[in-house]
Design a protein around this motif. Sequence first.
Motif, PDB file in Angstrom:
ATOM      1  N   ASP A 663      44.192  72.726   4.061  1.00 35.35           N
ATOM      2  CA  ASP A 663      45.526  72.968   3.541  1.00 35.35           C
ATOM      3  C   ASP A 663      45.462  72.989   2.022  1.00 35.35           C
ATOM      4  OD1 ASP A 663      48.388  73.169   3.507  1.00 35.35           O
ATOM      5  OD2 ASP A 663      48.441  71.044   2.995  1.00 35.35           O
ATOM      6  N   ALA A 664      45.990  74.050   1.424  1.00 32.88           N
ATOM      7  CA  ALA A 664      45.882  74.215  -0.019  1.00 32.88           C
ATOM      8  C   ALA A 664      46.647  73.142  -0.781  1.00 32.88           C
ATOM      9  CB  ALA A 664      46.389  75.603  -0.417  1.00 32.88           C
ATOM     10  N   LYS A 703      63.959  66.471   3.824  1.00 32.48           N
ATOM     11  CA  LYS A 703      64.722  67.620   3.369  1.00 32.48           C
ATOM     12  C   LYS A 703      65.577  67.300   2.129  1.00 32.48           C
ATOM     13  CE  LYS A 703      67.653  71.355   5.175  1.00 32.48           C
ATOM     14  NZ  LYS A 703      68.687  71.302   4.151  1.00 32.48           N
ATOM     15  N   PRO A 704      66.243  66.138   2.078  1.00 28.64           N
ATOM     16  CA  PRO A 704      67.014  65.838   0.858  1.00 28.64           C
ATOM     17  C   PRO A 704      66.155  65.777  -0.390  1.00 28.64           C
ATOM     18  CG  PRO A 704      67.742  64.449   2.675  1.00 28.64           C
ATOM     19  CD  PRO A 704      66.526  65.162   3.157  1.00 28.64           C
ATOM     20  N   VAL A 705      64.875  65.381  -0.261  1.00 28.77           N
ATOM     21  CA  VAL A 705      64.003  65.333  -1.445  1.00 28.77           C
ATOM     22  C   VAL A 705      63.835  66.735  -2.002  1.00 28.77           C
ATOM     23  CG1 VAL A 705      61.679  64.778  -2.252  1.00 28.77           C
ATOM     24  CG2 VAL A 705      62.798  63.299  -0.575  1.00 28.77           C
ATOM     25  N   ASN A 706      63.568  67.699  -1.131  1.00 31.64           N
ATOM     26  CA  ASN A 706      63.445  69.080  -1.579  1.00 31.64           C
ATOM     27  C   ASN A 706      64.764  69.592  -2.170  1.00 31.64           C
ATOM     28  OD1 ASN A 706      60.802  69.837  -1.244  1.00 31.64           O
ATOM     29  ND2 ASN A 706      61.053  70.471   0.879  1.00 31.64           N
ATOM     30  N   ASP A 715      56.542  68.728  -2.849  1.00 28.00           N
ATOM     31  CA  ASP A 715      55.104  68.926  -2.675  1.00 28.00           C
ATOM     32  C   ASP A 715      54.330  67.671  -3.072  1.00 28.00           C
ATOM     33  OD1 ASP A 715      55.638  71.438  -1.814  1.00 28.00           O
ATOM     34  OD2 ASP A 715      55.039  72.449  -3.668  1.00 28.00           O
ATOM     35  N   GLU A 716      54.770  67.031  -4.179  1.00 28.45           N
ATOM     36  CA  GLU A 716      54.085  65.820  -4.624  1.00 28.45           C
ATOM     37  C   GLU A 716      54.212  64.710  -3.589  1.00 28.45           C
ATOM     38  OE1 GLU A 716      51.737  63.362  -6.743  1.00 28.45           O
ATOM     39  OE2 GLU A 716      52.113  65.485  -7.127  1.00 28.45           O
ATOM     40  N   LEU A 717      55.392  64.639  -2.966  1.00 30.68           N
ATOM     41  CA  LEU A 717      55.599  63.640  -1.917  1.00 30.68           C
ATOM     42  C   LEU A 717      54.670  63.896  -0.728  1.00 30.68           C
ATOM     43  CD1 LEU A 717      57.168  61.272  -0.724  1.00 30.68           C
ATOM     44  CD2 LEU A 717      58.888  62.895   0.085  1.00 30.68           C
ATOM     45  N   MET A 772      56.871  56.753  -5.678  1.00 36.31           N
ATOM     46  CA  MET A 772      57.319  56.930  -7.053  1.00 36.31           C
ATOM     47  C   MET A 772      56.993  58.347  -7.493  1.00 36.31           C
ATOM     48  SD  MET A 772      58.770  54.149  -7.732  1.00 36.31           S
ATOM     49  CE  MET A 772      59.129  54.525  -9.450  1.00 36.31           C
ATOM     50  N   LEU A 773      58.055  59.116  -7.754  1.00 31.76           N
ATOM     51  CA  LEU A 773      57.897  60.498  -8.189  1.00 31.76           C
ATOM     52  C   LEU A 773      58.590  60.653  -9.546  1.00 31.76           C
ATOM     53  CD1 LEU A 773      58.713  62.375  -4.857  1.00 31.76           C
ATOM     54  CD2 LEU A 773      56.483  61.690  -5.725  1.00 31.76           C
ATOM     55  N   ASP A 774      57.788  60.594 -10.635  1.00 36.14           N
ATOM     56  CA  ASP A 774      58.332  60.763 -11.986  1.00 36.14           C
ATOM     57  C   ASP A 774      59.517  59.811 -12.212  1.00 36.14           C
ATOM     58  OD1 ASP A 774      58.470  61.785 -14.526  1.00 36.14           O
ATOM     59  OD2 ASP A 774      59.827  63.416 -13.947  1.00 36.14           O
TER      60      ASP A 774
END
Length: 844
Positions: A663-664, A703-706, A715-717, A772-774
């Motif tokens: 998976d890329a 879905k709410p994250v996107n 993608d980071e998640l 933790m995303l940014d």
Amino acid sequence: MSRTKHDNLLSLFELGLLPLFLLSLVYILSGKLGLMLALPPGYASPIFPPAGIALAAAFLAGRRTWPFIFVGSLLLNLWIGYQDQGNIGTTGALVATIIALASLLQAILGSAMLRKIISLPTSLDNSREVAGFLLLAPVFCLTSASLSVGGLFLLGLVDARELISNWVAWWIGDTLGAVVLFPLTMIFTAAPFTLWRSRIKTVALPISAVFVFFVAIFIKTSQWEYGDSLSEFKQYSQQSLMQFQSKLETQEALLAQTAALFARDGDDAVSRNEFARFADRSLSRYPMIQALSYAPRITGERRQAFITKQQFELAQFTITERNDQGKLQAAGFRDFYYPVTFIEPLSGNQEALGFDLASNPLRLTAIVSAKQTGALVASAPLQLVQEKQGQKGVLLFMAINPQDPYSGVVTSVLRMGEFMTQLLPEVSPHLYMRLTDAEEQSTLYDNFGPEQPRPLFSRTLDFGGRSYRLETAPTPLYNQMHRSWQSWGVLAISVLSTGLLSALLLLSTGYTARIEAQVADRTRKLRDSEFRWKFALEGAGDGVWDWDVSNGKVFFSRRWKEMLGYDKEEIRDSVDEWKNRLHPDDKKATLAALQANLDGKTPIYTIEHRLRCRDGSWKWILDRGMVVSRDHNGRPLRVIGTQTDITERKLHEQLVQRLAHYDALTGLPNRSLFDDRFRQHLTSAKRDKQMLALMFIDLDRFKPVNDDLGHHWGDELLKQAATRMQACVREADTVSRIGGDEFIVLLPSIKTLDDAFRVAEKIRLALSEPFMLDNHRICISSSIGLALYPDDGLDELQLLKNADTAMYAAKAAGRDTIQHYRNDMQLMGLKQALEPGGKDNLEL
């Protein structure tokens, strides 16, 4: 022109008579082997090797081979005809001649067509010639199939219903024989000999091995088809056995009723008319009965009184027996008689009236047994008094009153030929039958015909104190109605694939031979040249090395050094310098390949390996070389070669390989790689009888994250989630992303369900920890569906489906849960509950 050079331009078939005689012999032997795979009646083989052998011979040597092809085909077919019939008659000789002429004509036409696109001598190493041969082979192979099968049809040896199937089989057999055997024959007989003989290992052996393997598959498939085609035959046979036994039991019931008639009224109380009326009613109910009779016990003293009484109704009545010549005559004086007194129907059975059953030892034995046991007794097979057609019969005896030694007997007469013919009219077109008295080993009925096929069904049943064996075999009509072409399809695809492989090998070996010839020619020109830089320029940018084997010194060209990062600095001109730079994993194979070239086992040294550069990194190198001079003992003196930097190509190959299987985004195995591992592990689990677990994992509230943070953070998640899941499993386990926020986990070789639950719980807990995303603290969870092999499925599709079902059950149960598949889970119901919007509604 020297003799050696001349021979190299001539085929083996042009060098004398011995090869031509061998042509006939090889034609016969290979044809016999091919016909061992023939379909009944034995004419059409799935592959006929002589078609390719004859084609190659006619192509290489022309008219010289024609008589030997004809003789080989003629002798082969005479041999086959003699084996089938035990003699060679006019028809057999005519068949052999027709087929031999057709085979010769096919070889002549085929060779003429090939010579228009292939000139002699040929190496058969370019795509135009090889493709032309493969396309023409099915065309000229129409010749023998059409002429031979047509001739057999006109002679009445091939039924009209089998005409097309035999023609197709013949055509396929010749085509496959030509495609496979033509190049193999060329390898051993064609000029130039050096090139063609060099293909024995690279072409002949691989093609022969692959071809034998595919023929073995054909034989196995044919056996499976044959067994499958006999399933209905076995049903017919079992049905026939049951009906035969049922009809015999009917005979016993009838005799019991007849005995009861006389036991009730007394032997002398039943009149001839009363018996006739009773028998008429019974025979109408039981049409299988040939005759029903009554025979009282008459003592020698009462003989004349008994005859006189019967003559009041039948003037010609007397007690009879057969003499040594089988003729009826008045019975001699004995202590007692059992004369047939009543018999119905009387028409056709007049000779049996008055016949003393006790005059024949077989009948007397049966009577005594019936009176002693009180049960029905069948006689041994015998010739009936009233029989005119030569068929054997069986008498069924039953005592009227077993307790009274003076009571008579009733009998049922069975002509076994008519009995069997009327018994099974609906299966007779499909079955050959043979009924045998097991004790006497005497055949009672047999319609197997002159070909006498081997019985495929045999059962023994007991009746009337005797054992009977019923044997059956399928008729040609049954075989024709149940013929399958699946195995032929397998063979056609397999051997055509072999032909294509042969073509590829011919092309590749021809190309290699040309390259080798070019390299040899070039090195000969450079052998004594001191202009090494000219050779380097001719290397088109490749590095050049020149090794003096006697002292171990090697000249490395400027380009050779530049590839390894050297400019002005020199590299020691020693072969050890090169060996020390070889990658440890490549050293053994590289030195072995070089030594094989030094020993003369390979004409060219060619291998890919890695060399250490000046900065310590590794470069992939394509290394090529060859011995250009040897001493008088054959020891190598000088080796020249080139090296090409193929690092970029190798990196590209690795990148393509990774993109194809991973998976890329997450770097996890993709669905293709997962499926491959799944199949391997499932095969191992089945073989070793181990458990295997499969998990479907779906991220809850992804879905709410996107939607809120954007796809970049989504993608980071996914990347972080993939890292956490991989940390929860063993090295042998597989975590795969199959799309979106869905993952699959494969756990091979687990011991219990609890083991799988522990891993699933580790994953569930890991994914429930905040991400933790940014500087954004994101909390999600997961719904996990679990399925086990073999409890929840026996194949990939069922396990995937059930794990997916369990995952939806986990969603429906409130998310952040693990569900093990149960039979009452209804995936479709869950999906419908989630619509419209599907799973996304549950995310919200």
